[in-house]
Design an enzyme around this catalytic site. Structure first.
Site, PDB file in Angstrom:
ATOM      1  N   ASP A  14       0.786  -1.317  -0.022  1.00  0.00           N
ATOM      2  CA  ASP A  14      -0.074   0.078  -0.131  1.00  0.00           C
ATOM      3  C   ASP A  14       0.782   1.163   0.047  1.00  0.00           C
ATOM      4  OD1 ASP A  14      -2.396  -1.621  -0.012  1.00  0.00           O
ATOM      5  OD2 ASP A  14      -2.360  -1.321   2.264  1.00  0.00           O
ATOM      6  N   LYS A  17       1.881   2.196  -4.854  1.00  0.00           N
ATOM      7  CA  LYS A  17       2.575   1.490  -6.402  1.00  0.00           C
ATOM      8  C   LYS A  17       1.585   1.761  -7.499  1.00  0.00           C
ATOM      9  CE  LYS A  17       2.259  -2.537  -4.376  1.00  0.00           C
ATOM     10  NZ  LYS A  17       2.153  -2.093  -2.948  1.00  0.00           N
ATOM     11  N   GLY A  41      -4.458  -4.337  -3.827  1.00  0.00           N
ATOM     12  CA  GLY A  41      -5.530  -3.169  -3.903  1.00  0.00           C
ATOM     13  C   GLY A  41      -4.651  -1.644  -4.421  1.00  0.00           C
ATOM     14  N   HIS A  42      -4.864  -1.561  -5.777  1.00  0.00           N
ATOM     15  CA  HIS A  42      -4.001  -0.414  -6.151  1.00  0.00           C
ATOM     16  C   HIS A  42      -4.868   0.504  -6.649  1.00  0.00           C
ATOM     17  CE1 HIS A  42      -0.384  -3.461  -7.042  1.00  0.00           C
ATOM     18  NE2 HIS A  42      -0.574  -3.527  -6.055  1.00  0.00           N
ATOM     19  N   THR A  43      -4.451   1.792  -6.070  1.00  0.00           N
ATOM     20  CA  THR A  43      -5.506   3.144  -6.240  1.00  0.00           C
ATOM     21  C   THR A  43      -4.919   3.968  -7.301  1.00  0.00           C
ATOM     22  OG1 THR A  43      -6.178   2.592  -3.956  1.00  0.00           O
ATOM     23  CG2 THR A  43      -7.004   4.664  -5.102  1.00  0.00           C
ATOM     24  N   THR A 130      -5.792 -11.419   3.568  1.00  0.00           N
ATOM     25  CA  THR A 130      -6.924 -10.664   3.154  1.00  0.00           C
ATOM     26  C   THR A 130      -8.244 -11.500   2.474  1.00  0.00           C
ATOM     27  OG1 THR A 130      -6.067 -11.097   0.659  1.00  0.00           O
ATOM     28  CG2 THR A 130      -5.491  -9.110   1.716  1.00  0.00           C
ATOM     29  N   GLN A 225       2.085  -6.221  -3.034  1.00  0.00           N
ATOM     30  CA  GLN A 225       2.420  -6.359  -1.701  1.00  0.00           C
ATOM     31  C   GLN A 225       3.500  -5.319  -1.507  1.00  0.00           C
ATOM     32  OE1 GLN A 225       1.493  -9.627  -3.487  1.00  0.00           O
ATOM     33  NE2 GLN A 225      -0.430  -8.398  -2.804  1.00  0.00           N
ATOM     34  N   THR A 301      -8.473  -3.203  -0.568  1.00  0.00           N
ATOM     35  CA  THR A 301      -8.939  -4.327  -0.749  1.00  0.00           C
ATOM     36  C   THR A 301      -9.939  -4.908   0.335  1.00  0.00           C
ATOM     37  OG1 THR A 301      -7.164  -5.210  -2.011  1.00  0.00           O
ATOM     38  CG2 THR A 301      -8.434  -6.952  -1.027  1.00  0.00           C
ATOM     39  N   THR A 302      -9.644  -4.657   1.543  1.00  0.00           N
ATOM     40  CA  THR A 302     -10.544  -4.974   2.688  1.00  0.00           C
ATOM     41  C   THR A 302     -11.210  -4.216   3.338  1.00  0.00           C
ATOM     42  OG1 THR A 302      -8.570  -5.309   4.055  1.00  0.00           O
ATOM     43  CG2 THR A 302      -9.137  -7.335   2.689  1.00  0.00           C
ATOM     44  N   GLY A 303     -10.856  -2.874   3.199  1.00  0.00           N
ATOM     45  CA  GLY A 303     -11.210  -1.756   4.028  1.00  0.00           C
ATOM     46  C   GLY A 303     -10.817  -1.584   5.486  1.00  0.00           C
ATOM     47  N   SER A 412       5.624  12.150  -4.299  1.00  0.00           N
ATOM     48  CA  SER A 412       4.402  11.902  -4.313  1.00  0.00           C
ATOM     49  C   SER A 412       3.599  12.935  -3.374  1.00  0.00           C
ATOM     50  CB  SER A 412       3.667  10.756  -4.554  1.00  0.00           C
ATOM     51  OG  SER A 412       2.373  10.964  -4.502  1.00  0.00           O
TER      52      SER A 412
HETATM   53  P1  GDP Z   1      -0.823   0.477  -3.428  1.00  0.00           P
HETATM   54  O1  GDP Z   1      -1.151  -0.949  -3.177  1.00  0.00           O
HETATM   55  O2  GDP Z   1       0.986   0.590  -3.320  1.00  0.00           O
HETATM   56  O3  GDP Z   1      -1.190   0.781  -4.993  1.00  0.00           O
HETATM   57  O4  GDP Z   1      -1.263   1.570  -2.603  1.00  0.00           O
HETATM   58  P2  GDP Z   1      -2.857   1.751  -2.309  1.00  0.00           P
HETATM   59  O5  GDP Z   1      -3.661   2.119  -3.458  1.00  0.00           O
HETATM   60  O6  GDP Z   1      -3.495   0.564  -1.582  1.00  0.00           O
HETATM   61  O7  GDP Z   1      -2.689   2.710  -1.028  1.00  0.00           O
HETATM   62  C1  GDP Z   1      -2.167   4.082  -1.497  1.00  0.00           C
HETATM   63  C2  GDP Z   1      -3.437   5.035  -0.772  1.00  0.00           C
HETATM   64  O8  GDP Z   1      -2.616   6.436  -0.994  1.00  0.00           O
HETATM   65  C3  GDP Z   1      -4.462   5.218  -1.988  1.00  0.00           C
HETATM   66  O9  GDP Z   1      -5.559   5.515  -1.391  1.00  0.00           O
HETATM   67  C4  GDP Z   1      -3.771   6.286  -2.814  1.00  0.00           C
HETATM   68  O10 GDP Z   1      -4.793   7.099  -3.619  1.00  0.00           O
HETATM   69  C5  GDP Z   1      -3.320   7.212  -2.022  1.00  0.00           C
HETATM   70  N1  GDP Z   1      -2.024   8.057  -2.353  1.00  0.00           N
HETATM   71  C6  GDP Z   1      -0.985   7.580  -3.294  1.00  0.00           C
HETATM   72  N2  GDP Z   1      -0.091   8.701  -3.261  1.00  0.00           N
HETATM   73  C7  GDP Z   1      -0.425   9.713  -2.383  1.00  0.00           C
HETATM   74  C8  GDP Z   1       0.017  11.001  -1.925  1.00  0.00           C
HETATM   75  O11 GDP Z   1       1.224  11.189  -2.401  1.00  0.00           O
HETATM   76  N3  GDP Z   1      -0.583  11.585  -0.810  1.00  0.00           N
HETATM   77  C9  GDP Z   1      -1.718  11.235  -0.749  1.00  0.00           C
HETATM   78  N4  GDP Z   1      -2.463  11.935   0.306  1.00  0.00           N
HETATM   79  N5  GDP Z   1      -2.307  10.284  -1.014  1.00  0.00           N
HETATM   80  C10 GDP Z   1      -1.709   9.255  -1.786  1.00  0.00           C
HETATM   81  P1  IMO Z   2      -0.907  -4.117  -2.133  1.00  0.00           P
HETATM   82  O1  IMO Z   2      -0.537  -4.802  -3.762  1.00  0.00           O
HETATM   83  C1  IMO Z   2      -1.018  -4.663   2.236  1.00  0.00           C
HETATM   84  C2  IMO Z   2      -1.001  -8.663   3.608  1.00  0.00           C
HETATM   85  C3  IMO Z   2      -2.361  -9.148   4.305  1.00  0.00           C
HETATM   86  C4  IMO Z   2      -1.650 -10.049   5.456  1.00  0.00           C
HETATM   87  C5  IMO Z   2      -0.475 -10.597   4.653  1.00  0.00           C
HETATM   88  C6  IMO Z   2      -1.005 -12.191   4.038  1.00  0.00           C
HETATM   89  O2  IMO Z   2      -2.152  -3.323  -2.272  1.00  0.00           O
HETATM   90  O3  IMO Z   2       0.192  -3.333  -1.695  1.00  0.00           O
HETATM   91  P2  IMO Z   2      -2.623 -12.653   1.892  1.00  0.00           P
HETATM   92  O4  IMO Z   2      -4.128 -12.466   1.945  1.00  0.00           O
HETATM   93  O5  IMO Z   2      -1.574 -12.120   0.926  1.00  0.00           O
HETATM   94  O6  IMO Z   2      -2.292 -14.078   2.438  1.00  0.00           O
HETATM   95  O7  IMO Z   2      -2.221 -11.870   3.242  1.00  0.00           O
HETATM   96  O8  IMO Z   2      -0.166  -9.839   3.507  1.00  0.00           O
HETATM   97  N1  IMO Z   2      -1.354  -8.241   2.425  1.00  0.00           N
HETATM   98  C7  IMO Z   2      -1.267  -6.810   1.860  1.00  0.00           C
HETATM   99  N2  IMO Z   2      -0.880  -5.644   2.688  1.00  0.00           N
HETATM  100  N3  IMO Z   2      -1.035  -4.506   0.916  1.00  0.00           N
HETATM  101  C8  IMO Z   2      -1.256  -5.549  -0.076  1.00  0.00           C
HETATM  102  O9  IMO Z   2      -1.113  -5.509  -1.539  1.00  0.00           O
HETATM  103  C9  IMO Z   2      -1.212  -6.927   0.750  1.00  0.00           C
HETATM  104  N4  IMO Z   2      -1.753  -8.062   0.119  1.00  0.00           N
HETATM  105  C10 IMO Z   2      -1.403  -8.787   1.255  1.00  0.00           C
HETATM  106  O10 IMO Z   2      -2.784  -7.919   4.980  1.00  0.00           O
HETATM  107  O11 IMO Z   2      -1.221  -9.303   6.428  1.00  0.00           O
HETATM  108 MG    MG Z   3      -2.901  -1.550  -1.715  1.00  0.00          MG
END
Ligand code: GDP
Ligand code: IMO
Ligand code: MG
Length: 433
Positions: A14, A17, A41-43, A130, A225, A301-303, A412
């Site tokens: 998270d 990426k 979960g990529h936003t 997850t 991850q 992904t899971t909130g 960022s």
């Molecule tokens: P990922 O799994 O690595 O793609 O990251 P996620 O999407 O799970 O979580 C990153 C969160 O941070 C998302 O809600 C993005 O929209 C938000 N985000 C990404 N870059 C920035 C930033 O520079 N500032 C802020 N405030 N939010 C960001």
């Molecule tokens: P992105 O790509 C953050 C964590 C789970 C748990 C562990 C094992 O969005 O960064 P799993 O379901 O993979 O067997 O769970 O890994 N986990 C993540 N944490 N971001 C993720 O993906 C994750 N994918 C799995 O919360 O601790």
């Molecule tokens: Mg994520």
């Protein structure tokens, strides 16, 4: 010859990426997922509109970009089709742009049942997965009994293999976990139904990527991850079930390791983790709650609420070493705006000794050693010019750079694609390397 860049999560996932992959995708012809599954979960945020992707690579919003799911991904046909439908409702022709490796392991309903049953059985020691069935799907892969996308070509043989694997897993589910089992006829029907839509996307991903690179196309590999969730190098057993580090981009796509030109590690300006396991810099009190609130730290992904803490330079430096990071991208700098002081963990104190590298098995017991720096009151949100950042923010980034021993290539300053500072364009840089 085209250029290749690998984007890796340098913390516990998270890190942002998806945002960075989407931004860099405008310079490439192909984006490739190579490990994990729909646990990711990529936003992506473009002009305020949010899209959350789980299996589909984060290049999908760009017209000229082809998207690939490599052999290292565990593929839930149901999750993939749900995501394609979501994108097509937004007017994005996802199915036409997507190519899925025939070697992908299929993640099926019984994997999800097993994931839940195991977590429940672990009780207080649960990993906090997850719940998407990722671990059990990878277990079937290494046990050499998994069903793969290519198996759908012969329906009779597929039916036999499914029977064999379901008999085994249902026995465990019923007799060991005392939980629900998966119905064979229903599972077979569902998968064969979905196969009609999935099979046309099946492709020789290795061959296609080879051709793209040979003909001068740039390729971006999108990690899921993060490094500390790597099954070998992470905080085992509180990890995911795949290798999340750079090497996986090669094994999970069939592109040779020597063909990667630049590796970009993504890290937040602080640290978060979702799920159980050691987290040395975690802030459990009001400071952690403040970061969670300001950073909107709830899982894509899971909130679930994410655990929050200060930047951990010890773990991040190991991430630089493990992944061979060419550069770092620091995300969410804006979340630290307005704090009086900021802290960086530069050492772990374990049994009276201070270490500057993480040691397997010790992370649970270590005390973070902090360096404290003055914060900044100005708003950095949306900034695109490094020199315009507050002096204290620049000093904070510089200290991270020194401790991690890797240059900061990007910063960022907000979730939107446009809210980014690029000091070094990884794709231009990779040409000159
Ligand atoms: P990922 O799994 O690595 O793609 O990251 P996620 O999407 O799970 O979580 C990153 C969160 O941070 C998302 O809600 C993005 O929209 C938000 N985000 C990404 N870059 C920035 C930033 O520079 N500032 C802020 N405030 N939010 C960001
Ligand atoms: P992105 O790509 C953050 C964590 C789970 C748990 C562990 C094992 O969005 O960064 P799993 O379901 O993979 O067997 O769970 O890994 N986990 C993540 N944490 N971001 C993720 O993906 C994750 N994918 C799995 O919360 O601790
Ligand atoms: Mg994520």
């Amino acid at each position: 010859m085209g250029n290749t860049i690998v984007v890796i999560g340098a913390q516990w996932g998270d890190e942002g990426k998806g945002k960075i992959v989407d931004l860099l995708a405008e310079q490439v012809q192909a984006v490739v997922r190579f490990q994990g599954g729909h646990n990711a979960g990529h936003t992506l945020v473009i002009d305020g509109e949010e899209t959350i992707l789980h299996l589909v690579p984060s290049g999908i919003l760009h017209k000229g970009v082809r998207c690939f799911i490599g052999n290292g991904v565990v593929l839930s046909p149901r999750a993939l089709l749900d995501e394609i439908n979501m994108l097509e409702r937004k007017g994005i022709p996802a199915q036409d742009k997507l190519h899925v490796s025939e070697g992908c392991v299929l993640l099926l309903p019984h994997h999800i049942l097993l994931d839940h049953a195991r977590e429940q059985a672990r009780g207080a020691a649960a990993i906090g997965t997850t719940g998407r069935g990722i671990g059990p799907a990878y277990e079937d892969k290494v046990a050499r009994r998994a069903l793969r996308l290519c198996d759908l070509a012969d329906r009779d043989a597929f039916a036999d293999k499914l029977k064999e694997t379901l008999d085994l897993h249902n026995f465990m589910l019923k007799n060991y976990y005392r939980s629900d089992t998966a119905d064979y006829a229903q599972t077979l029907d569902e998968i064969l139904g979905l196969a009609e839509q999935i099979s046309p996307m099946a492709a020789d991903v290795t061959g296609m990527l080879y051709e793209i690179r040979q003909s001068g196309g740039n390729i971006l590999f999108e990690g899921a991850q993060g490094t500390l969730l790597d099954v070998d190098h992470g905080t085992y057993p509180f990890v995911t079930s795949s290798n999340t580090t750079t090497g996986s981009a090669a094994t999970g796509s069939g592109v040779a390791p020597g063909n990667f030109d630049y590796v970009l590690g993504i890290t937040k300006a602080y640290t978060t983790r979702v799920g159980s396991g050691p987290f040395p810099t975690e802030l459990t009190g009001t400071d952690g709650a403040l970061l969670r609130e300001k950073g909107q730290e709830f899982g894509a992904t899971t909130g679930r609420p994410r655990r929050c803490g200060w930047f951990d330079a010890v773990a991040s430096k190991r991430s630089v070493q493990l992944n061979g990071l060419s550069g770092i991208c620091i995300t969410k700098l804006d979340v630290l705006d307005g704090l009086d002081r900021v802290k960086i963990c530069s050492g772990y104190r374990v049994n009276g000794k201070t270490r500057t590298v993480p040691v397997a098995g010790e992370m649970e017991h270590c005390e973070p050693v902090y360096e404290e720096m003055p914060g900044w009151q100005d708003v950095t949100r949306g900034m695109t010019d490094f020199s315009a950042l507050p002096a204290n923010a620049r000093a904070y980034l510089k200290r991270i750079e020194d401790l991690c021993e890797a240059p900061i290539a990007m910063v960022s300053t907000g979730p939107d694609r446009s809210e980014t500072i690029m000091m070094e364009n990884p794709l231009v840089q990779s040409i000159t390397n």
